[in-house]
Scaffold this active site. Structure first.
Site: not given
Ligand code: NAD
Length: 552
Positions: A269, A196, A303, A401
């Site tokens: 992650e 997804k 990240c 962040e």
């Molecule tokens: P997000 O949590 O909003 O979205 C991430 C994913 O989760 C998307 O595919 C989204 O559609 C899905 N999602 C949204 N609501 C959901 C739910 N209720 N249940 C399951 N899935 C759901 O994250 P974002 O803001 O788009 O991404 C940025 C964040 O990701 C930052 O905090 C960044 O640090 C983190 N990140 C972490 C890593 C790592 O390896 N630790 C890598 C990249 C990004």
């Protein structure tokens, strides 16, 4: 100070379509890979211009149910293949990706707005992940002989079985890397995957699925379910056998709760507020160049990017000067060539977040050393790389962040204070230490509570060490990707114990009291013997032996 950022115009979607590899037919074809029972769809926009480039189906709970069913059926035959056959498919995928790199780079840039340089870094992840999976993955899940319950009289063997269907939920910032980092080891371990992708970046995931199929992955072993996170995410977690999530800490908690209710395992992650520590003896120019990469890669939407820099005060002034100078050399733009350093932010929400963090820091007395401006002349969501000093420790930018091109620089009295400041965060994803003394750097690194800590490098030595685990302490997540543990998490272990002498029960022919007395005596003797062995191993003889055989 005013930064010397370039103003290369963003390509319009029309110009992109003219390029051929990204015609709207191509995007429509990719979207048609999603099996969806309704006409509902989600628009996809190009961040570089904010214009709509296409749409993908908005899957419902029922669509995800049938995607998981198809994956489960296809996965059964995939799991039957030998691990080397599975590895060969992944290896072919890496080759195909290299052949198709231009088209994939265009696609990545189109839907993320990132610069070509950042897109290339992302693309390289795929052959590296496939190569690691093919080379080291089979050993990680090979049958494993362990110490037996009763040495000599029994054996213990562990086998690693695929969990079944793995749900991979990925974010928009590195849509290729962060899908591949979980999907590839999951496939190698014999699972099917339902991926997804984020709503904003579905096409890269669809192109990845197509590429894997072209490389020989049977149909439905990896399927993509596009749609809204709060609909597709829970629908997936309720049906899969494991969920590998990358995204924000806030959503990660929801994923963990749901996985917990379903009693399935998960890796999370999550976000970070990553510290970068400059010790007093660091080479200032080299550190400033490295810090620019550590902070501003992918316009800070990484990240692992550093957002808090702590500099031992003897080096502070020189570092700030050099760092600002290096930052001002960065160029802004999302052109389809290699001229720009920083691309666009992903959307208006991300731009608002970055602006509000900088405004809040300013209102609390921070100095903007460089940057601090939205650049609509370059792209609707472009923001200058920004260096802040004098930041209030309670400012949002210091505590949360930002996930954008903004970093604060703070002086600290010494290395201990730098470590204390670095650890003063609920997050613990990535950190780096900069010093002329690498051994000291490694010692300081061990005191920082983060899943990866690099010395004299921002994040590549940690993340790029594919054989080593990567993940977060505290609010930065659960579980680890990469390394053998990154493959094994997608398996269920089964321990098979075999007795060579029948059941281990109290013997019939010996009075139980005698037997118990003998068992205690044997236990005491065994403990003495094992302590003696440890003393020899850890003592002079053991050390000398290891030195002779080159193990120390
Ligand atoms: P997000 O949590 O909003 O979205 C991430 C994913 O989760 C998307 O595919 C989204 O559609 C899905 N999602 C949204 N609501 C959901 C739910 N209720 N249940 C399951 N899935 C759901 O994250 P974002 O803001 O788009 O991404 C940025 C964040 O990701 C930052 O905090 C960044 O640090 C983190 N990140 C972490 C890593 C790592 O390896 N630790 C890598 C990249 C990004």
């Amino acid at each position: 100070m005013s930064p010397g950022h370039s103003e290369s115009p963003a390509p319009s979607p029309a110009a992109v379509s003219d390029a051929g590899s990204l015609s709207s037919d191509r995007l429509t074809h990719l979207a048609s890979r999603v099996e969806c029972g309704s006409d509902a769809s989600l628009d996809v926009f190009a961040p570089a211009t904010s214009e709509r480039v296409g749409s993908v189906p908005a899957c419902t709970d029922d669509d995800i149910e049938s995607a998981v069913e198809r994956a489960r059926m296809a996965g059964a035959a995939w799991a039957e293949r030998s691990v080397s056959e599975r590895a060969a498919v992944l290896d072919r995928a890496a080759e195909l990706l290299l052949d198709r790199r231009s088209a994939l780079l265009d696609l990545l840039q189109l839907e993320t707005g990132k610069s070509r340089r950042t897109a290339v870094e992302e693309l390289f992840e795929v052959p590296l992940a496939c190569e690691y999976a093919a080379r080291k993955g089979p050993d990680a899940i090979a049958e494993d002989r362990r110490s037996a319950a009763v040495p000599g009289l029994s054996t213990a063997t562990v086998t690693y079985e695929p969990v079944g269907v793995v749900g991979v939920i990925s974010p928009w910032n590195y849509p290729l890397t962060l899908s591949v980092a979980d999907a590839i080891p999951a496939l190698l371990a014999g699972n099917a995957v339902v991926l997804k992708p984020d709503e904003k970046t579905p096409y890269t995931a669809l192109a990845l699925a197509e590429l894997l199929e072209d490389a020989g992955l049977p149909e439905n072993v990896l399927t993509v379910g596009t749609g809204e996170g709060p609909t597709v995410g829970p629908a997936l977690i309720d049906r899969v056998d494991y969920v590998a999530f990358t995204g924000s800490t806030e959503t990660g908690r929801k994923v963990a709760e749901r996985a917990g209710r379903n009693l399935i395992d998960c890796s999370l992650e999550l976000g970070g507020n990553n510290p970068l520590v400059v010790l007093g003896d660091a080479d200032i120019d080299e550190t400033a160049r490295g810090a620019v990469q550590a902070c501003f890669s992918n316009a800070g939407q990484l990240c692992l990017a550093a957002e808090r820099i702590y500099v031992v005060e003897t080096a502070y002034d020189a570092f700030v000067d050099a760092f600002v100078r290096e930052t001002e050399r960065l160029t802004l733009g999302s052109g389809y060539d290699y001229d720009d350093d920083l691309g666009s932010l992903i959307d208006a929400d991300q731009l608002d977040r970055v602006r509000s963090h900088v405004d809040d820091a300013r209102e609390r007395g921070a100095t903007v050393e460089t940057g601090g401006r939205h650049r609509p002349d370059v792209g609707p969501y472009c923001y200058e790389p920004t260096v802040l000093t004098g930041v209030d420790p309670d400012a949002t930018v210091a505590c949360e962040e930002t996930f954008g091109p903004v970093v604060s620089v703070t002086p600290v009295p010494d290395a201990d204070a730098a470590v204390a400041a670095a650890n003063d965060s609920p997050y613990g994803l990535n950190a780096s230490v900069w010093t002329a003394d690498r051994d000291r750097g490694a010692r300081v690194a061990r005191e920082i509570d983060c899943g990866t800590v690099s010395v004299n490098d921002g994040f590549l030595t940690g993340w790029g060490a594919r054989d080593a685990p990567m993940g977060g302490f505290g609010d930065s997540g659960l579980g680890r990707r990469n390394g053998p543990e990154g493959v094994r998490r997608f398996t269920e272990s089964r321990t098979v114990g075999v007795s060579r002498v029948g059941p281990f029960t109290f013997p019939d022919r010996v009075p139980t009291a005698w037997f118990v007395r003998g068992a205690f005596a044997a236990t005491v003797a065994g403990r003495h013997a094992s302590k003696a062995v440890r003393r020899v191993r850890d003592g002079t003889i053991g050390r000398l032996t290891r030195r002779v055989f080159g193990q120390e």
